[in-house]
Design an enzyme around this catalytic site. Structure first.
Site, PDB file in Angstrom:
ATOM      1  N   LYS A  12       0.822  -1.223   0.000  1.00 45.54           N
ATOM      2  CA  LYS A  12       0.000   0.000   0.000  1.00 45.54           C
ATOM      3  C   LYS A  12       0.850   1.265   0.000  1.00 45.54           C
ATOM      4  O   LYS A  12       0.532   2.234  -0.696  1.00 45.54           O
ATOM      5  CB  LYS A  12      -0.918   0.053   1.240  1.00 45.54           C
ATOM      6  CG  LYS A  12      -2.031  -0.952   1.266  1.00 45.54           C
ATOM      7  CD  LYS A  12      -2.980  -0.713   2.444  1.00 45.54           C
ATOM      8  CE  LYS A  12      -2.306  -0.770   3.774  1.00 45.54           C
ATOM      9  NZ  LYS A  12      -1.791  -2.103   4.124  1.00 45.54           N
ATOM     10  N   THR A  13       1.922   1.251   0.797  1.00 46.32           N
ATOM     11  CA  THR A  13       2.729   2.471   0.922  1.00 46.32           C
ATOM     12  C   THR A  13       3.440   2.789  -0.387  1.00 46.32           C
ATOM     13  O   THR A  13       3.458   3.952  -0.826  1.00 46.32           O
ATOM     14  CB  THR A  13       3.746   2.316   2.072  1.00 46.32           C
ATOM     15  OG1 THR A  13       3.011   2.026   3.262  1.00 46.32           O
ATOM     16  CG2 THR A  13       4.561   3.573   2.268  1.00 46.32           C
ATOM     17  N   LYS A  34      -1.490   9.207   6.151  1.00 46.07           N
ATOM     18  CA  LYS A  34      -1.520   7.866   6.735  1.00 46.07           C
ATOM     19  C   LYS A  34      -2.507   7.934   7.889  1.00 46.07           C
ATOM     20  O   LYS A  34      -2.361   8.738   8.813  1.00 46.07           O
ATOM     21  CB  LYS A  34      -0.119   7.480   7.222  1.00 46.07           C
ATOM     22  CG  LYS A  34      -0.057   6.176   7.973  1.00 46.07           C
ATOM     23  CD  LYS A  34      -0.210   4.964   7.079  1.00 46.07           C
ATOM     24  CE  LYS A  34      -0.160   3.667   7.891  1.00 46.07           C
ATOM     25  NZ  LYS A  34      -0.331   2.460   7.048  1.00 46.07           N
ATOM     26  N   GLU A  99      -3.899   6.509   3.169  1.00 45.01           N
ATOM     27  CA  GLU A  99      -3.459   5.117   3.326  1.00 45.01           C
ATOM     28  C   GLU A  99      -3.998   4.539   4.616  1.00 45.01           C
ATOM     29  O   GLU A  99      -3.778   5.078   5.698  1.00 45.01           O
ATOM     30  CB  GLU A  99      -1.917   4.988   3.306  1.00 45.01           C
ATOM     31  CG  GLU A  99      -1.528   3.501   3.344  1.00 45.01           C
ATOM     32  CD  GLU A  99      -0.056   3.172   3.566  1.00 45.01           C
ATOM     33  OE1 GLU A  99       0.804   4.055   3.390  1.00 45.01           O
ATOM     34  OE2 GLU A  99       0.211   2.003   3.922  1.00 45.01           O
ATOM     35  N   GLY A 159       0.667  -4.776  -6.029  1.00 44.47           N
ATOM     36  CA  GLY A 159       1.677  -4.030  -5.278  1.00 44.47           C
ATOM     37  C   GLY A 159       3.099  -4.334  -5.695  1.00 44.47           C
ATOM     38  O   GLY A 159       3.966  -3.459  -5.633  1.00 44.47           O
ATOM     39  N   PRO A 185       6.204  -2.676 -10.378  1.00 44.27           N
ATOM     40  CA  PRO A 185       7.221  -3.729 -10.409  1.00 44.27           C
ATOM     41  C   PRO A 185       7.839  -3.972  -9.032  1.00 44.27           C
ATOM     42  O   PRO A 185       8.044  -3.014  -8.274  1.00 44.27           O
ATOM     43  CB  PRO A 185       8.263  -3.203 -11.409  1.00 44.27           C
ATOM     44  CG  PRO A 185       7.987  -1.761 -11.580  1.00 44.27           C
ATOM     45  CD  PRO A 185       6.572  -1.495 -11.180  1.00 44.27           C
ATOM     46  N   ALA A 186       8.108  -5.226  -8.730  1.00 43.64           N
ATOM     47  CA  ALA A 186       8.844  -5.555  -7.507  1.00 43.64           C
ATOM     48  C   ALA A 186      10.174  -4.813  -7.553  1.00 43.64           C
ATOM     49  O   ALA A 186      10.789  -4.696  -8.621  1.00 43.64           O
ATOM     50  CB  ALA A 186       9.062  -7.058  -7.425  1.00 43.64           C
ATOM     51  N   GLY A 187      10.595  -4.286  -6.440  1.00 46.55           N
ATOM     52  CA  GLY A 187      11.849  -3.539  -6.393  1.00 46.55           C
ATOM     53  C   GLY A 187      11.664  -2.047  -6.595  1.00 46.55           C
ATOM     54  O   GLY A 187      12.606  -1.281  -6.370  1.00 46.55           O
TER      55      GLY A 187
HETATM   56  N1  LIG Z   1       6.925  -2.645  -5.599  1.00 49.38           N
HETATM   57  C1  LIG Z   1       7.717  -2.825  -4.545  1.00 49.38           C
HETATM   58  N2  LIG Z   1       9.060  -2.675  -4.651  1.00 49.38           N
HETATM   59  C2  LIG Z   1       9.870  -2.872  -3.608  1.00 49.38           C
HETATM   60  N3  LIG Z   1       9.471  -3.216  -2.407  1.00 49.38           N
HETATM   61  C3  LIG Z   1       8.161  -3.364  -2.226  1.00 49.38           C
HETATM   62  C4  LIG Z   1       7.206  -3.173  -3.266  1.00 49.38           C
HETATM   63  N4  LIG Z   1       5.976  -3.369  -2.766  1.00 49.38           N
HETATM   64  C5  LIG Z   1       6.155  -3.685  -1.478  1.00 49.38           C
HETATM   65  N5  LIG Z   1       7.457  -3.685  -1.150  1.00 49.38           N
HETATM   66  C6  LIG Z   1       8.053  -4.014   0.157  1.00 49.38           C
HETATM   67  O1  LIG Z   1       7.160  -4.932   0.804  1.00 49.38           O
HETATM   68  C7  LIG Z   1       6.945  -4.546   2.152  1.00 49.38           C
HETATM   69  C8  LIG Z   1       5.489  -4.197   2.338  1.00 49.38           C
HETATM   70  O2  LIG Z   1       5.175  -3.071   1.521  1.00 49.38           O
HETATM   71  P1  LIG Z   1       4.331  -1.854   2.100  1.00 49.38           P
HETATM   72  O3  LIG Z   1       4.186  -0.841   1.005  1.00 49.38           O
HETATM   73  O4  LIG Z   1       4.915  -1.375   3.393  1.00 49.38           O
HETATM   74  O5  LIG Z   1       2.965  -2.625   2.372  1.00 49.38           O
HETATM   75  P2  LIG Z   1       1.687  -2.104   3.159  1.00 49.38           P
HETATM   76  O6  LIG Z   1       1.758  -0.624   3.145  1.00 49.38           O
HETATM   77  O7  LIG Z   1       0.547  -2.685   2.415  1.00 49.38           O
HETATM   78  O8  LIG Z   1       1.811  -2.701   4.536  1.00 49.38           O
HETATM   79  C9  LIG Z   1       7.861  -3.363   2.431  1.00 49.38           C
HETATM   80  O9  LIG Z   1       9.054  -3.846   2.998  1.00 49.38           O
HETATM   81  C10 LIG Z   1       8.121  -2.770   1.043  1.00 49.38           C
HETATM   82  O10 LIG Z   1       9.354  -2.107   0.968  1.00 49.38           O
HETATM   83 MG   LIG Z   2       1.926   0.769   4.512  1.00 51.97          MG
END
Ligand SMILES: Nc1ncnc2c1ncn2[C@@H]1O[C@H](COP(=O)(O)OP(=O)(O)O)[C@@H](O)[C@H]1O
Ligand SMILES: [Mg+2]
Length: 206
Positions: A12-13, A34, A99, A159, A185-187
């Site tokens: 989400k973040t 937030k 968020e 996400g 994208p992841a990363g």
């Molecule tokens: N697209 C992305 N690229 C890199 N890291 C990601 C990505 N999506 C999520 N993450 C990682 O996964 C974990 C959870 O993501 P986060 O955005 O904090 O989720 P949420 O806000 O839903 O709890 C974090 O450590 C974040 O850095």
């Molecule tokens: Mg979050």
């Protein structure tokens, strides 16, 4: 706009930061809020660093639990739905991204109100951040159904789309095709902010 998810830890973040950066690249002003933060993370700071949008947090609690439980354990006041709604209404940017914490129905504050209640109160649309892999079709459908019965319009953002998607991810994408869909994208969260901001709009159907 509410940025919610099918679960905690779904991105989400990062998605909030990407939506903020995409809207800013299109010339809009954006504020990130937030709703409630628990544990050691600082999602508002992460979203602000990546997107460049101003971000703040309405309530934070030390225990890494659902906000209503974390408030109970800390002895700090639980956030009221009206306070969160007022904070969102007071924002002056073109777009305000709210968020949540955890998934859609996770209790956020006093009386157990959740992010769905806030979207109804504000009459705002929602983005559902979902996982890419096996299990996401059920979680996404449950979340979209809960939003639809509250008459909250919703889009879906994956996400973290893997660099090498397997059959589960590829088929999930086909099954989610009917939704208005974004894919981060992841990363992406590890990119430097300048690169993140340049790419964000390509990940989303803004
Ligand atoms: N697209 C992305 N690229 C890199 N890291 C990601 C990505 N999506 C999520 N993450 C990682 O996964 C974990 C959870 O993501 P986060 O955005 O904090 O989720 P949420 O806000 O839903 O709890 C974090 O450590 C974040 O850095
Ligand atoms: Mg979050």
């Amino acid at each position: 706009m509410l940025v919610t998810g099918t679960d905690t830890g779904v991105g989400k973040t990062i998605a909030t930061a990407a939506i903020a950066a995409g809207l800013m690249a299109a010339g809009a002003t954006v504020e990130v809020v937030k709703i409630a933060q628990t544990g050691d993370d600082d999602d508002a700071a992460t979203a602000a660093r990546l997107s460049g949008a101003p971000a703040r947090c309405l309530a934070s609690y030390p225990d890494p639990l659902a906000p209503s439980a974390a408030a109970r354990r800390s002895g700090l006041p639980a956030l009221k739905l009206a306070e969160a709604a007022d904070a969102a209404r007071a924002a002056t940017a073109d777009a305000v991204l709210l968020e949540g914490a955890g998934g859609l129905l996770a209790p956020l504050g006093e009386g157990g109100w959740h992010a769905g209640d806030l979207a109804v109160e504000l009459g705002c649309p929602a983005v559902v951040v979902a996982r890419a892999g096996l299990g996401t079709l059920n979680h996404t459908a449950l979340t979209l159904e809960a939003l639809a019965r509250r008459e909250v319009a919703a889009a879906v953002v994956i996400g973290a789309w893997p660099r090498r998607p397997g059959p589960a991810e590829t088929e999930n994408l086909r099954d989610l095709e009917g939704e208005r869909l974004g894919r981060i994208p992841a990363g992406a969260g590890d990119l430097d902010p300048e690169a993140f901001r340049m790419s964000a709009k390509d990940w989303l159907d803004l």
